[in-house]
Design an enzyme around this catalytic site. Structure first.
Site, mmCIF file in Angstrom:
data_model
loop_
_atom_site.group_PDB
_atom_site.id
_atom_site.type_symbol
_atom_site.label_atom_id
_atom_site.label_comp_id
_atom_site.label_asym_id
_atom_site.label_seq_id
_atom_site.Cartn_x
_atom_site.Cartn_y
_atom_site.Cartn_z
ATOM 1 N N GLY A 36 7.158 -13.560 39.797
ATOM 2 C CA GLY A 36 6.407 -12.484 39.130
ATOM 3 C C GLY A 36 5.201 -13.006 38.361
ATOM 4 O O GLY A 36 4.531 -12.244 37.672
ATOM 5 N N GLU A 62 7.585 -17.808 30.411
ATOM 6 C CA GLU A 62 9.039 -17.878 30.648
ATOM 7 C C GLU A 62 9.573 -19.270 30.312
ATOM 8 O O GLU A 62 10.642 -19.409 29.719
ATOM 9 C CB GLU A 62 9.363 -17.539 32.105
ATOM 10 C CG GLU A 62 9.174 -16.071 32.423
ATOM 11 C CD GLU A 62 9.377 -15.731 33.887
ATOM 12 O OE1 GLU A 62 9.781 -14.608 34.163
ATOM 13 O OE2 GLU A 62 9.122 -16.593 34.755
HETATM 14 C C1 5RP Z 1 8.954 -13.814 37.118
HETATM 15 C C2 5RP Z 1 10.227 -14.472 37.491
HETATM 16 C C3 5RP Z 1 11.346 -13.582 37.871
HETATM 17 O O1 5RP Z 1 12.419 -13.827 37.034
HETATM 18 C C4 5RP Z 1 11.737 -13.857 39.291
HETATM 19 O O2 5RP Z 1 10.604 -13.671 40.106
HETATM 20 C C5 5RP Z 1 12.856 -12.909 39.748
HETATM 21 O O3 5RP Z 1 12.372 -11.622 39.855
HETATM 22 P P1 5RP Z 1 13.308 -10.394 40.250
HETATM 23 O O4 5RP Z 1 14.287 -10.217 39.138
HETATM 24 O O5 5RP Z 1 12.350 -9.239 40.364
HETATM 25 O O6 5RP Z 1 13.981 -10.715 41.558
HETATM 26 O O7 5RP Z 1 10.376 -15.661 37.481
HETATM 27 O O8 5RP Z 1 7.944 -14.752 36.861
#
Ligand code: 5RP
Length: 233
Positions: A99, A105
């Site tokens: 994301g 994060e």
């Molecule tokens: C965003 C992330 C998300 O935690 C990862 O992409 C998982 O996404 P989702 O819960 O929509 O499957 O690292 O940077």
């Protein structure tokens, strides 16, 4: 649809880690969004927490659902961080950043006493690398940085790896992160030595952060169609 139920079940199980008075890291992505909404329900029922969002998207959602927020600069530590993942291996090493929020994060995860990963069970893998590894890079010099990333992949045993600038929209414009940077997706296919690759990426000028989360996760909750598996190391 069943993946959504699994994500919801993982998010719901993570509520057990939240106690009154805690500072909580709020992850980014669809699984984390379920958690933020559920936390909002608990706040309405009287739970007192303060959230540290890992993206502007999560900040907006938390504000919408009534989770009180605190700036990361105002806390010395975060009690628990609840965040999603793109891949999780049996050593609880993660690929994150699908994301695009990997920088905040990782800062929040590293500042947390406990990181609880929430994911649907399809994210569990024996070896990381099928999901493209996001690498956040400065816009200045990104093409050169991208070449260095490609070399780092080859040097750490990721055979046949490729790299691409993340773009979006009809005009294929580069995606800009909350930190104002670009993302290079490293299509490693298979990462045989995550520690070596993580160290090599960190060593490249222009790399701001990479999406390998090593030695950060304490608990992994894998949501299923019914319930969730809670794993601890
Ligand atoms: C965003 C992330 C998300 O935690 C990862 O992409 C998982 O996404 P989702 O819960 O929509 O499957 O690292 O940077």
């Amino acid at each position: 649809m069943s993946t959504d139920i699994a994500k919801f079940n993982a998010a719901q199980a993570a509520l057990a880690y939240i106690k009154d008075g805690m500072v909580v890291g709020l992850g980014t992505g669809s699984t984390s969004a379920y958690f933020v909404r559920l936390l909002g329900d608990k706040v309405r029922q009287g739970l007192r927490v303060k959230g540290v969002p890992t993206s502007e998207a999560t900040r907006n959602l938390a504000e919408q659902v009534g989770v009180p927020l605190i700036e990361i600069s105002q806390v010395s530590a975060i009690d628990v961080d609840v965040d999603g993942a793109d891949e999780v291996d049996p050593q609880f090493r993660l690929i994150k950043g699908g994301g695009g929020a990997l920088l905040r994060e990782k800062i929040v995860a590293a500042a947390s006493k406990q990181m609880v990963v929430i994911a649907d069970e399809g994210k569990w893998v024996e070896t990381l690398g099928a999901f493209p590894l996001p690498v956040e890079v400065t816009r200045f010099g990104f093409a050169l940085t991208s070449e260095r990333i490609h070399e780092a992949l080859a040097a750490t045993g990721c055979e046949g790896a490729e790299v691409s600038l993340r773009v979006a929209g009809k005009a294929n414009e580069p995606v800009i992160t909350d930190g104002g940077n670009y993302i290079i997706d490293a299509h490693a296919k298979r990462i045989p030595d995550a520690d070596a690759l993580g160290a090599a990426l960190k060593n490249i000028a222009g790399v701001v952060e990479h999406g390998l989360f090593l030695n950060l996760a304490h608990v992994v909750i894998l949501g299923k169609a019914k319930g969730a598996d809670v794993k601890t190391l």
